[in-house]
Design a protein around this motif. Structure first.
Motif, PDB file in Angstrom:
ATOM      1  N   GLN A  71       0.811  -1.207   0.000  1.00 33.49           N
ATOM      2  CA  GLN A  71       0.000   0.000   0.000  1.00 33.49           C
ATOM      3  C   GLN A  71       0.849   1.263   0.000  1.00 33.49           C
ATOM      4  OE1 GLN A  71      -2.644   0.521   3.435  1.00 33.49           O
ATOM      5  NE2 GLN A  71      -4.265   1.071   2.016  1.00 33.49           N
ATOM      6  N   SER A  72       1.994   1.215   0.683  1.00 35.98           N
ATOM      7  CA  SER A  72       2.877   2.376   0.759  1.00 35.98           C
ATOM      8  C   SER A  72       4.317   1.891   0.699  1.00 35.98           C
ATOM      9  CB  SER A  72       2.627   3.152   2.061  1.00 35.98           C
ATOM     10  OG  SER A  72       3.431   4.302   2.134  1.00 35.98           O
ATOM     11  N   SER A  73       4.855   1.840  -0.528  1.00 36.36           N
ATOM     12  CA  SER A  73       6.160   1.215  -0.767  1.00 36.36           C
ATOM     13  C   SER A  73       7.292   2.208  -0.508  1.00 36.36           C
ATOM     14  CB  SER A  73       6.231   0.686  -2.201  1.00 36.36           C
ATOM     15  OG  SER A  73       5.186  -0.217  -2.457  1.00 36.36           O
ATOM     16  N   SER A  74       7.655   2.333   0.741  1.00 31.55           N
ATOM     17  CA  SER A  74       8.741   3.239   1.101  1.00 31.55           C
ATOM     18  C   SER A  74      10.071   2.490   1.120  1.00 31.55           C
ATOM     19  CB  SER A  74       8.464   3.878   2.464  1.00 31.55           C
ATOM     20  OG  SER A  74       9.531   4.692   2.867  1.00 31.55           O
ATOM     21  N   ILE A  75      10.312   1.703   2.161  1.00 36.37           N
ATOM     22  CA  ILE A  75      11.534   0.908   2.286  1.00 36.37           C
ATOM     23  C   ILE A  75      11.126  -0.562   2.279  1.00 36.37           C
ATOM     24  CG2 ILE A  75      13.515   0.365   3.751  1.00 36.37           C
ATOM     25  CD1 ILE A  75      13.356   3.249   4.798  1.00 36.37           C
ATOM     26  N   SER A  76      11.529  -1.284   1.271  1.00 38.06           N
ATOM     27  CA  SER A  76      11.052  -2.660   1.112  1.00 38.06           C
ATOM     28  C   SER A  76      11.628  -3.568   2.191  1.00 38.06           C
ATOM     29  CB  SER A  76      11.416  -3.194  -0.274  1.00 38.06           C
ATOM     30  OG  SER A  76      12.797  -3.097  -0.505  1.00 38.06           O
ATOM     31  N   PRO A  77      10.809  -4.471   2.739  1.00 42.75           N
ATOM     32  CA  PRO A  77      11.299  -5.437   3.736  1.00 42.75           C
ATOM     33  C   PRO A  77      12.297  -6.403   3.107  1.00 42.75           C
ATOM     34  CG  PRO A  77       9.057  -5.985   3.061  1.00 42.75           C
ATOM     35  CD  PRO A  77       9.371  -4.667   2.433  1.00 42.75           C
ATOM     36  N   VAL A  78      13.141  -6.993   3.953  1.00 47.24           N
ATOM     37  CA  VAL A  78      14.245  -7.830   3.465  1.00 47.24           C
ATOM     38  C   VAL A  78      14.214  -9.184   4.167  1.00 47.24           C
ATOM     39  CG1 VAL A  78      16.762  -8.017   3.255  1.00 47.24           C
ATOM     40  CG2 VAL A  78      15.659  -5.796   3.032  1.00 47.24           C
ATOM     41  N   ARG A  79      14.336 -10.244   3.380  1.00 43.72           N
ATOM     42  CA  ARG A  79      14.508 -11.586   3.930  1.00 43.72           C
ATOM     43  C   ARG A  79      15.977 -11.799   4.293  1.00 43.72           C
ATOM     44  NH1 ARG A  79       9.496 -14.257   4.751  1.00 43.72           N
ATOM     45  NH2 ARG A  79       8.152 -13.916   2.946  1.00 43.72           N
ATOM     46  N   LEU A  80      16.220 -12.712   5.214  1.00 49.54           N
ATOM     47  CA  LEU A  80      17.588 -12.997   5.647  1.00 49.54           C
ATOM     48  C   LEU A  80      18.462 -13.429   4.470  1.00 49.54           C
ATOM     49  CD1 LEU A  80      19.728 -13.392   7.852  1.00 49.54           C
ATOM     50  CD2 LEU A  80      18.759 -15.660   8.277  1.00 49.54           C
ATOM     51  N   TYR A  81      17.960 -14.310   3.624  1.00 48.67           N
ATOM     52  CA  TYR A  81      18.776 -14.787   2.501  1.00 48.67           C
ATOM     53  C   TYR A  81      19.061 -13.662   1.511  1.00 48.67           C
ATOM     54  CZ  TYR A  81      14.671 -15.047  -0.591  1.00 48.67           C
ATOM     55  OH  TYR A  81      13.570 -14.745  -1.346  1.00 48.67           O
ATOM     56  N   GLN A  82      18.111 -12.728   1.336  1.00 44.62           N
ATOM     57  CA  GLN A  82      18.335 -11.595   0.442  1.00 44.62           C
ATOM     58  C   GLN A  82      19.422 -10.672   0.987  1.00 44.62           C
ATOM     59  OE1 GLN A  82      14.276 -10.155   0.523  1.00 44.62           O
ATOM     60  NE2 GLN A  82      13.840 -11.003  -1.511  1.00 44.62           N
ATOM     61  N   PHE A  83      19.394 -10.456   2.294  1.00 48.59           N
ATOM     62  CA  PHE A  83      20.396  -9.582   2.896  1.00 48.59           C
ATOM     63  C   PHE A  83      21.789 -10.198   2.810  1.00 48.59           C
ATOM     64  CE2 PHE A  83      22.687  -8.203   6.793  1.00 48.59           C
ATOM     65  CZ  PHE A  83      22.902  -6.891   6.409  1.00 48.59           C
ATOM     66  N   ILE A  84      21.898 -11.488   3.125  1.00 48.36           N
ATOM     67  CA  ILE A  84      23.202 -12.154   3.055  1.00 48.36           C
ATOM     68  C   ILE A  84      23.728 -12.158   1.624  1.00 48.36           C
ATOM     69  CG2 ILE A  84      24.372 -14.372   3.330  1.00 48.36           C
ATOM     70  CD1 ILE A  84      22.573 -14.906   5.721  1.00 48.36           C
ATOM     71  N   ARG A  85      22.847 -12.392   0.669  1.00 48.99           N
ATOM     72  CA  ARG A  85      23.259 -12.394  -0.738  1.00 48.99           C
ATOM     73  C   ARG A  85      23.755 -11.014  -1.161  1.00 48.99           C
ATOM     74  NH1 ARG A  85      18.543 -14.009  -4.537  1.00 48.99           N
ATOM     75  NH2 ARG A  85      17.871 -11.914  -3.917  1.00 48.99           N
ATOM     76  N   SER A  86      23.059  -9.954  -0.741  1.00 50.02           N
ATOM     77  CA  SER A  86      23.474  -8.603  -1.119  1.00 50.02           C
ATOM     78  C   SER A  86      24.783  -8.211  -0.448  1.00 50.02           C
ATOM     79  CB  SER A  86      22.372  -7.595  -0.771  1.00 50.02           C
ATOM     80  OG  SER A  86      22.179  -7.510   0.630  1.00 50.02           O
ATOM     81  N   LEU A  87      25.018  -8.705   0.782  1.00 48.54           N
ATOM     82  CA  LEU A  87      26.289  -8.419   1.448  1.00 48.54           C
ATOM     83  C   LEU A  87      27.468  -8.973   0.651  1.00 48.54           C
ATOM     84  CD1 LEU A  87      25.797  -9.031   5.288  1.00 48.54           C
ATOM     85  CD2 LEU A  87      26.245  -6.865   4.161  1.00 48.54           C
ATOM     86  N   LYS A  88      27.248 -10.114   0.001  1.00 51.99           N
ATOM     87  CA  LYS A  88      28.312 -10.765  -0.745  1.00 51.99           C
ATOM     88  C   LYS A  88      28.454 -10.236  -2.164  1.00 51.99           C
ATOM     89  CE  LYS A  88      27.910 -15.116   1.834  1.00 51.99           C
ATOM     90  NZ  LYS A  88      27.618 -16.573   1.739  1.00 51.99           N
ATOM     91  N   ASP A  89      27.495  -9.424  -2.614  1.00 55.77           N
ATOM     92  CA  ASP A  89      27.538  -8.899  -3.971  1.00 55.77           C
ATOM     93  C   ASP A  89      28.666  -7.883  -4.094  1.00 55.77           C
ATOM     94  OD1 ASP A  89      26.920  -7.688  -6.509  1.00 55.77           O
ATOM     95  OD2 ASP A  89      24.909  -8.508  -6.292  1.00 55.77           O
ATOM     96  N   THR A  90      29.449  -8.009  -5.151  1.00 54.96           N
ATOM     97  CA  THR A  90      30.649  -7.194  -5.305  1.00 54.96           C
ATOM     98  C   THR A  90      30.355  -5.707  -5.425  1.00 54.96           C
ATOM     99  OG1 THR A  90      31.740  -9.036  -6.423  1.00 54.96           O
ATOM    100  CG2 THR A  90      32.731  -6.864  -6.701  1.00 54.96           C
ATOM    101  N   ALA A  91      29.347  -5.338  -6.193  1.00 59.56           N
ATOM    102  CA  ALA A  91      29.169  -3.932  -6.553  1.00 59.56           C
ATOM    103  C   ALA A  91      27.911  -3.296  -5.979  1.00 59.56           C
ATOM    104  CB  ALA A  91      29.152  -3.801  -8.073  1.00 59.56           C
ATOM    105  N   ARG A  92      27.163  -4.003  -5.162  1.00 61.58           N
ATOM    106  CA  ARG A  92      25.903  -3.475  -4.650  1.00 61.58           C
ATOM    107  C   ARG A  92      26.008  -3.132  -3.168  1.00 61.58           C
ATOM    108  NH1 ARG A  92      21.447  -4.057  -7.750  1.00 61.58           N
ATOM    109  NH2 ARG A  92      20.074  -3.961  -5.940  1.00 61.58           N
TER     110      ARG A  92
END
Length: 388
Positions: free
Chosen positions: A168-189
């Motif tokens: 309804q109000s897409s401000s800051i999207s929620p994050v799953r644990l696996y998504q966060f861990i994957r993004s931490l390991k991403d080289t350029a993100r």
């Protein structure tokens, strides 16, 4: 013969031992959320338990009591030490497979203990990777005891079910644990954790202020390093460069009054990176669908579009500059350069995978497509031209 067979079958049933190793549901305590704080050189581990009977929605039967929330905590030199201390006073077996949310405090981030905590959740095979993960500046016990409406279980709060409000109000999207861990390991993100706080000034129950959860910002990371917190207000504009954005209302202000309100949906983002003189530059085009839900000032359709275009472009540039301030690529512009020209990215990036500078956004265009005017009438374009 039939009599003998019946006798043998009955005897075999009496000799059957049954499933003696299976635990009955009432003898197990189900942990629904886990939190971690770091104080005085020790981890403080929190566990939230709920009565699952409170979660049942029985049609036509109003709830007569507030849901029961149990919150335990224990401190230890390690997270396993703290977890063992929690178990010793739990009275029954603690079952962690029902954990749907993880919360860490800024103390954990500032002490650079987040990776240690993630290793703990990874080694505990009961905690699932599809759990939601948040950060907070608040006391975790207060977060776990946040109130709900209509005496519903805490399972029906932002803590455990953040998707519905985000639609309804897409401000800051929620994050799953696996998504966060994957993004931490991403080289350029870059990566982020939504930040939870408690608000008491919007809703009241029987005249008393309710302590309700709200996402007030995000903690940002670049190459596994925590770089700081940015408020939701300063991140406004982030959602226009996020393809997950579903719907977000924006008010157009004039002299501290509202001139119009439009709802924007489903951004289509095109980023064209370019390397020039060992610097990265980006041309950004964003297309948005929009519906007009309120018009309180006379203006032409072109004027409305021009003012909103300027507003949204300003929001994007502000979020970009907030990221520059904490040395974080909030809009993930560098990722587009990495994917199109990894050699150029490696040549430009610093030790923290950062390729941006104050003038990195060379061109920015927001294109608004009108879906619905809500039967509001605009000033005719001809009249506007005559006034000029």
């Amino acid at each position: 013969m039939k009599t003998i067979l019946c006798f043998i079958a009955g005897a075999s049933l009496l000799l059957t031992t049954g499933c003696w190793g299976i635990l009955e549901i009432q003898t197990v305590h189900y942990v629904t959320a886990v939190g971690a704080d770091y104080k005085n050189g020790e981890f403080v581990l929190y566990a939230q338990m709920l009565e699952f009977a409170d979660a049942a929605k029985l049609e036509g039967q109003p709830k007569t009591k507030k849901p029961t929330v149990y919150v335990g905590n224990a401190a230890g030199k390690s997270l396993w030490d703290a977890a063992n201390k929690l178990q010793t006073t739990a009275q029954q077996l603690l079952f962690w497979e029902q954990v749907s949310t993880i919360v860490v405090t800024e103390n954990v981030l500032k002490a650079d203990k987040l990776l240690e905590f993630l290793e703990f959740t990874n080694r505990d095979k009961e905690i699932r990777y599809n759990s939601w993960i948040f950060s907070t500046k608040e006391n975790i016990e207060d977060i776990f005891k946040a109130q709900t409406f209509f005496k519903f279980s805490s399972l029906y709060t932002l803590l455990h079910e953040p998707k519905d409000q985000y639609r309804q109000s897409s401000s800051i999207s929620p994050v799953r644990l696996y998504q966060f861990i994957r993004s931490l390991k991403d080289t350029a993100r870059s990566s982020y954790l939504p930040s939870l706080t408690l608000k008491t000034d919007n809703w009241r129950e029987d005249g008393n202020g309710m302590k309700l959860l709200e996402v007030d910002g995000a903690n940002l990371f670049q190459t596994k390093r925590w770089n700081g917190w940015i408020s939701r207000t300063d991140l406004t504009g982030w959602q226009w460069v996020n393809p997950k954005t579903q719907s977000y209302p924006v008010a157009l202000l004039s002299d501290d009054d509202i001139s119009a309100v439009m709802v924007f949906e489903k951004p289509r983002i095109h980023i064209r990176p370019q390397e020039k003189w060992d610097k990265a530059y980006f041309d950004i085009t964003i297309t948005l669908d929009a519906s007009l839900v309120e018009l309180r000032e006379e203006m032409t359709e072109n004027e409305l579009m021009e003012r909103y275009t300027k507003l949204l472009e300003g929001q994007i540039l502000h979020a970009f500059q907030e990221g520059i301030r904490i040395h974080t690529d909030v809009l993930n512009l560098g990722d587009s350069l990495y994917r199109s020209n990894s050699r150029a990215w490696r040549r430009i990036a610093d030790n923290h995978a950062f390729v941006l500078h104050n003038d990195a956004i060379r061109h920015l265009k927001v294109d608004i497509h009108f879906k619905d005017t809500g039967e509001y009438k605009f000033v005719p374009q001809k009249r506007e031209d005559e006034d000029r």
